[in-house]
Design an enzyme around this catalytic site. Sequence first.
Site, short mmCIF file in Angstrom:
data_model
loop_
_atom_site.label_atom_id
_atom_site.label_comp_id
_atom_site.label_asym_id
_atom_site.label_seq_id
_atom_site.Cartn_x
_atom_site.Cartn_y
_atom_site.Cartn_z
N ASP A 1 -4.88 0.20 -5.52
CA ASP A 1 -5.60 1.37 -6.43
C ASP A 1 -6.05 2.48 -5.26
O ASP A 1 -5.75 3.73 -5.41
CB ASP A 1 -6.80 0.98 -7.21
CG ASP A 1 -7.32 -0.14 -6.35
OD1 ASP A 1 -7.13 -0.62 -5.22
OD2 ASP A 1 -8.58 -0.73 -6.76
N TYR B 1 8.50 -9.53 -11.64
CA TYR B 1 9.77 -9.42 -12.06
C TYR B 1 10.75 -10.73 -12.31
O TYR B 1 11.82 -10.69 -12.75
CB TYR B 1 10.69 -8.32 -11.11
CG TYR B 1 10.30 -6.98 -11.51
CD1 TYR B 1 8.96 -6.30 -11.02
CD2 TYR B 1 11.05 -6.25 -12.18
CE1 TYR B 1 8.50 -5.30 -11.43
CE2 TYR B 1 10.96 -4.86 -12.49
CZ TYR B 1 9.46 -4.43 -12.02
OH TYR B 1 9.06 -3.08 -12.34
N ASP C 1 7.11 -0.13 -7.84
CA ASP C 1 7.72 0.56 -9.04
C ASP C 1 6.83 1.66 -9.29
O ASP C 1 7.10 2.86 -9.45
CB ASP C 1 7.88 -0.37 -10.17
CG ASP C 1 8.35 0.22 -11.48
OD1 ASP C 1 9.49 1.23 -11.25
OD2 ASP C 1 7.91 0.19 -12.62
N ASP D 1 7.26 6.35 -8.65
CA ASP D 1 7.20 7.34 -9.64
C ASP D 1 6.19 8.30 -9.02
O ASP D 1 6.30 9.49 -9.25
CB ASP D 1 6.83 6.79 -11.04
CG ASP D 1 7.95 6.56 -11.68
OD1 ASP D 1 8.99 6.11 -11.37
OD2 ASP D 1 7.86 6.99 -12.96
N LYS E 1 -2.98 -6.40 -3.86
CA LYS E 1 -4.17 -6.24 -4.79
C LYS E 1 -4.76 -7.76 -4.38
O LYS E 1 -5.21 -8.63 -5.42
CB LYS E 1 -3.89 -6.22 -6.25
CG LYS E 1 -5.01 -6.25 -7.13
CD LYS E 1 -5.77 -4.75 -7.11
CE LYS E 1 -7.35 -4.67 -8.02
NZ LYS E 1 -7.82 -3.61 -7.66
C1 IPM Z 1 13.06 1.54 -11.73
C2 IPM Z 1 12.88 1.13 -12.90
C3 IPM Z 1 13.08 -0.54 -13.24
C4 IPM Z 1 12.06 -1.30 -12.49
C5 IPM Z 1 13.20 -0.80 -14.51
C6 IPM Z 1 14.04 0.21 -15.45
C7 IPM Z 1 13.81 -2.17 -14.92
O1 IPM Z 1 11.55 1.55 -13.62
O2 IPM Z 1 14.19 1.44 -10.92
O3 IPM Z 1 12.19 1.91 -11.19
O4 IPM Z 1 11.07 -1.32 -13.20
O5 IPM Z 1 12.63 -1.53 -11.25
MN MN Z 2 10.56 2.62 -12.08
#
Ligand code: IPM
Ligand code: MN
Length: 375
Positions: free
Chosen positions: A241, A134, A265, A269, A209
């Site tokens: 992984d 990042y 990140d 999710d 990793k």
């Molecule tokens: C998150 C989002 C952000 C990230 C993006 C939108 C910059 O996916 O907050 O998880 O990658 O951190």
């Molecule tokens: Mn995200």
Amino acid sequence: MSRIAVIPGDGIGPEVTNEALRVLDVVSEQDSIPLDFEELPLGASNYLETGEVISDETMEVLDEKDAVLLGSLGDPRVKPGLLEKGILLRLRFHFDQYVNLRPVVLYEGVPSALSGEGRDIAMRFVRENTEDFYVGLGARVGKGASRSELVLKRKAYEAKFDIGIDLANEEELAYQIGVITRQGARRVLDYAFQLAKSKELDLVTSVDKANVLTDMYGLWREEVASASERHGIRSEFQYVDAVALHMIRNPGRFKILVTPNLFGDILTDLGAALQGGLGFAPSGNINPDGVSMFEPVHGSAPDIAGLGLANPVGAILSAALMLDTLGHGGAADRIEKAVQEVLREGRHRTPDVGGTTSTSKMGDAIVDGLRKTSC
Ligand code: IPM
Ligand code: MN
Ligand code: NAD
């Protein structure tokens, strides 16, 4: 008095932030917590009107705040990344919010992507938030370049990296460099191990990793080992992984996971899916000595924006995380309990989990639950 900047942002951001603010109003009144909100109209519409993503004046306003509450950013009318990097990432970096705390908890009454067993899901991700891939170090090489320029660049490349790419025969390439610094790793690891200690947990799982990205994550591992020793808490190393696999097969085994930025990140999710969906997942971008920013994990969800379909729970739990960080743990707990109770009872469910309750009605139910309790 805590001064809070509110950035509702794009898409469903304003809808879910509105519910979070209603909840905050109730607890601040009940528990006499003085909160002063200032809304900043950042996002796609502001950008399209003014041509500016975030002005210097707005940055000055933000610098005076104790915390930031954010909805979400990103809009199909604007080039991908412009608002996300220009606002969200800019603020994470500006305030040096090096911890991204993302609790993954599956509450009773919520259907998870996992069925049957495996409902014992309560883990916390501590995602490093200012380094790794990042940092914005990248370039496209060869765009519009002549053949001879490409040959020269290839030579420079080969001297630096033995990557076996024949740039002279490539039209163009792009690269992005990840960076882990010792100090950057150390401070987020300290946070993770301290968190483990405060929750009386005896194991921290480090995700990396290191079998491929040996330099970056080799350094990371050295710091994990020394943080583990410093804090007297066990650690284990897991490859990212394999963590993806174990999160599905045996999510109960994880309690505190500490991850570099990009893997965190992605895995959060996946974590959101385990906890019922993106609509349930809160997060805090934390600088333990500075201004922190709280936002749901989800994005602006343009597919459902403006329809009252968004689940506001992630935004409401992010507001609770904000109160906790500002030193109002009791009020934060009461919000979490109110959410928990509404979900357990099951009469109110937003469409993402098969219900028909609107965003604002979900907010009503949680506000009603809070009003029934008192400090
Ligand atoms: C998150 C989002 C952000 C990230 C993006 C939108 C910059 O996916 O907050 O998880 O990658 O951190
Ligand atoms: Mn995200
Ligand atoms: P997203 O999180 O916006 O949506 C993914 C899916 O989840 C969609 O189907 C959406 O409808 C659903 N969803 C998300 N939040 C929900 C909620 N609260 N209730 C019900 N359903 C919900 O991810 P995306 O579609 O990949 O990205 C959309 C935009 O958001 C992009 O511009 C992206 O860059 C941005 N984004 C911003 C943030 C942020 O501001 N923190 C995070 C992720 C993505």
